[in-house]
Design a protein around this motif. Structure first.
Motif, PDB file in Angstrom:
ATOM      1  N   ASP A 176       0.814  -1.209   0.000  1.00  0.00           N
ATOM      2  CA  ASP A 176       0.000   0.000   0.000  1.00  0.00           C
ATOM      3  C   ASP A 176       0.855   1.270   0.000  1.00  0.00           C
ATOM      4  O   ASP A 176       1.019   1.927  -1.026  1.00  0.00           O
ATOM      5  CB  ASP A 176      -0.960  -0.029   1.200  1.00  0.00           C
ATOM      6  CG  ASP A 176      -2.001   1.071   1.134  1.00  0.00           C
ATOM      7  OD1 ASP A 176      -2.133   1.705   0.064  1.00  0.00           O
ATOM      8  OD2 ASP A 176      -2.699   1.316   2.134  1.00  0.00           O
TER       9      ASP A 176
ATOM     10  N   LYS B  86       1.974   9.033  -2.201  1.00  0.00           N
ATOM     11  CA  LYS B  86       1.508   9.863  -1.081  1.00  0.00           C
ATOM     12  C   LYS B  86       2.629   9.969  -0.056  1.00  0.00           C
ATOM     13  O   LYS B  86       3.201   8.951   0.351  1.00  0.00           O
ATOM     14  CB  LYS B  86       0.278   9.246  -0.415  1.00  0.00           C
ATOM     15  CG  LYS B  86      -1.021   9.586  -1.119  1.00  0.00           C
ATOM     16  CD  LYS B  86      -2.214   9.197  -0.264  1.00  0.00           C
ATOM     17  CE  LYS B  86      -3.509   9.520  -0.990  1.00  0.00           C
ATOM     18  NZ  LYS B  86      -4.692   9.070  -0.236  1.00  0.00           N
TER      19      LYS B  86
ATOM     20  N   LYS C 260      -3.367  -1.993  -6.551  1.00  0.00           N
ATOM     21  CA  LYS C 260      -3.095  -0.625  -6.100  1.00  0.00           C
ATOM     22  C   LYS C 260      -2.604   0.230  -7.272  1.00  0.00           C
ATOM     23  O   LYS C 260      -3.005   1.385  -7.438  1.00  0.00           O
ATOM     24  CB  LYS C 260      -2.066  -0.644  -4.965  1.00  0.00           C
ATOM     25  CG  LYS C 260      -1.512   0.715  -4.598  1.00  0.00           C
ATOM     26  CD  LYS C 260      -2.156   1.327  -3.389  1.00  0.00           C
ATOM     27  CE  LYS C 260      -1.844   2.811  -3.259  1.00  0.00           C
ATOM     28  NZ  LYS C 260      -1.390   3.238  -1.966  1.00  0.00           N
TER      29      LYS C 260
ATOM     30  N   GLU D  10      -6.223  11.644  -6.243  1.00  0.00           N
ATOM     31  CA  GLU D  10      -7.487  11.440  -5.509  1.00  0.00           C
ATOM     32  C   GLU D  10      -8.484  12.564  -5.801  1.00  0.00           C
ATOM     33  O   GLU D  10      -9.017  13.193  -4.896  1.00  0.00           O
ATOM     34  CB  GLU D  10      -7.197  11.342  -3.996  1.00  0.00           C
ATOM     35  CG  GLU D  10      -8.292  10.591  -3.258  1.00  0.00           C
ATOM     36  CD  GLU D  10      -7.901  10.186  -1.832  1.00  0.00           C
ATOM     37  OE1 GLU D  10      -6.718   9.892  -1.579  1.00  0.00           O
ATOM     38  OE2 GLU D  10      -8.808  10.158  -0.999  1.00  0.00           O
TER      39      GLU D  10
ATOM     40  N   ARG E  51      -9.290   6.812  -6.407  1.00  0.00           N
ATOM     41  CA  ARG E  51      -8.364   6.462  -5.319  1.00  0.00           C
ATOM     42  C   ARG E  51      -9.053   6.431  -3.954  1.00  0.00           C
ATOM     43  O   ARG E  51      -8.591   5.735  -3.041  1.00  0.00           O
ATOM     44  CB  ARG E  51      -7.209   7.474  -5.335  1.00  0.00           C
ATOM     45  CG  ARG E  51      -6.034   7.020  -4.530  1.00  0.00           C
ATOM     46  CD  ARG E  51      -4.783   7.802  -4.873  1.00  0.00           C
ATOM     47  NE  ARG E  51      -3.711   7.365  -4.005  1.00  0.00           N
ATOM     48  CZ  ARG E  51      -2.424   7.596  -4.209  1.00  0.00           C
ATOM     49  NH1 ARG E  51      -2.046   8.270  -5.263  1.00  0.00           N
ATOM     50  NH2 ARG E  51      -1.512   7.164  -3.369  1.00  0.00           N
TER      51      ARG E  51
ATOM     52  N   LEU F 298      -9.658   3.258  -1.993  1.00  0.00           N
ATOM     53  CA  LEU F 298      -8.647   2.642  -1.125  1.00  0.00           C
ATOM     54  C   LEU F 298      -8.945   2.908   0.348  1.00  0.00           C
ATOM     55  O   LEU F 298      -8.297   2.361   1.233  1.00  0.00           O
ATOM     56  CB  LEU F 298      -7.249   3.160  -1.480  1.00  0.00           C
ATOM     57  CG  LEU F 298      -6.743   2.772  -2.874  1.00  0.00           C
ATOM     58  CD1 LEU F 298      -5.482   3.561  -3.225  1.00  0.00           C
ATOM     59  CD2 LEU F 298      -6.453   1.274  -2.949  1.00  0.00           C
TER      60      LEU F 298
END
Ligand code: GLY
Length: 418
Positions: A144, A150, A265, A275, A284, A287
């Motif tokens: 992840d 991110k 992913k 996102e 996104r 998730l």
């Protein structure tokens, strides 16, 4: 879109395309990969590493970089949420500046999600951006956090109710130049942490139908069943410490689990790098399946629950809370007839096979927890948005689900036996 070939998953985003390499050992090809990705020019690198990593692992990484012609400096990070702060970021930036780290030189992030987020954020802002190579050493970070760019740190703010830690309140999207996964780094990971990472794999399995892999859930169930057959055969207790880990510890199973999870992913991120997708398309934000529940319970003190280490008292690990959140999300979805009725039972069985908690005692009232969910940073205009599973291992964002269903799902996580 991503693709699996020779243990490599491609990630394509608007800002950068890169590969996730799934290697048996981190030291075997790290230096070579960094050299191939960055070319012959950079001669130096900075390693930002979790202070608790075993010395042989660090030594293997350094030898690999050295052989590829890199000189390096290393900085250790105490990888706790309390230390994932602007102050620590500043220390990393000072370290980079003191080494005259140049824009073309890589930052090597070696550790779990906290190290990856901090080092990635430092790389995003040092001299307005330098390359980061993510080398995750926890299962959760492998499947992840290391993929998708991110980065960020927490902020401690004073509010009327005292000081509050706002998780990942500041950060940047900064895609890595490569992600290098060494499955051997999991050997030193405590079984409880490993199991917590499996919860994110279950999450990906619940999304897989919309991202090219609707069979991951069944595959995981099959592996879990094989393992329970083995334990019966050998007469072991079903909840032996790290039992499922021993099963996925088989290199080919573990590699397939990581590759399939990363590929899902990668496809989610490729479709919505920043996102920005609307609730209607999900993107996104999907998730976050299970995460709105998880965020509301993971920092609660005074919980007791069962893990592979036996009865635990204290806070849940993030992955453990995500597992509970997935269960709650399935229960809300089933009540709304959005998913198969048996889905929550299947998820509960998988979590139990992975020795993850399916209930906790010591929870405050369900109403209080739902009020905490309203503070989730994904709440917009006071509208609660939940990601809920639908049929065929897919999910969707649902706005304003009936409060009593959400309260009921939270209540279902209470361990009534104790
Ligand atoms: N971990 C959620 C995301 O990468 O968007």
């Amino acid at each position: 879109m991503g693709s699996v070939a020779q243990h490599v998953v491609g990630v394509t985003t608007g800002s950068r395309s890169y590969n996730v390499f799934v290697e048996d050992a981190i030291s075997s090809r790290l230096g070579q990969i960094v050299r191939e990705v960055l070319g012959p020019k950079p001669r130096r690198a900075v390693i930002i590493a979790d202070t608790h990593l075993p010395m042989p692992l660090l030594a293997g990484v350094e030898v690999s970089l050295f052989r590829a012609g890199f000189q390096f400096d290393r900085m250790g990070i105490e990888a706790t949420e309390a230390n994932k702060t602007v102050r620590t970021l500043e220390r990393v930036l000072e370290f980079l500046a003191s080494r005259m780290h140049e824009r073309g030189e890589p930052v090597i992030a070696l550790g779990g999600g906290i190290v990856g987020d901090l080092a990635g954020f430092a790389a995003a802002v040092h001299r307005r951006g330098c390359p980061v190579i993510q080398c995750p050493t926890t299962l959760l970070a492998m499947v992840d956090a290391s993929v998708g760019g991110k980065t960020g740190v927490n902020l401690e703010v004073e509010t009327a109710g005292g000081s509050t830690l706002l998780k990942n309140a500041v950060g940047a999207f900064h895609q890595p130049h490569a992600v290098v996964i060494g499955l051997d780094t999991l050997d030193s990971l405590p079984a409880r942490q490993f199991n917590a990472g499996l919860a994110e794999c279950v999450k990906h399995a619940l999304l897989g139908g919309a991202f090219g892999d609707g069979e991951l859930m069944e595959w995981m169930e099959e592996k879990a069943k094989q393992r329970s057959g083995e334990t019966t055969k050998q007469g072991e207790a079903p909840c032996k410490r790290g039992a499922w880990r021993a099963s996925v510890g088989e290199a080919s199973v573990l590699r397939e689990l990581v590759l399939r999870s990363v590929l899902i992913k990668a496809k989610v991120v490729a479709g919505d790098e920043r996102e920005e997708a609307t609730s209607a398309t999900g993107g996104r934000a999907l998730l976050n399946l299970g995460h709105t529940f998880a965020h509301a319970i993971e920092t609660l003190p005074g919980l007791t629950f069962r893990t592979c280490e036996g009865e635990k008292a204290g806070a849940l690990l993030h992955g453990e809370a995500v597992g509970l959140g997935l269960l709650a999300a399935c229960r809300v979805a089933a009540e709304m007839s959005r998913c198969e009725e048996g889905l929550s039972g299947r998820v509960a069985a998988l979590l139990q096979a992975f020795e993850l908690p399916v209930a906790v005692s010591g929870l405050p009232s369900a109403e209080d927890i739902v009020a905490r969910m309203q503070h989730d940073k994904k709440v917009l205009d006071s509208v609660l948005r939940l990601v809920l599973p639908t049929a065929g291992c897919r999910a969707e964002v649902v706005e304003n689900p009936a409060r009593e269903l959400v309260v009921g799902a939270v209540e279902s996580l209470r361990d009534k036996g104790r």
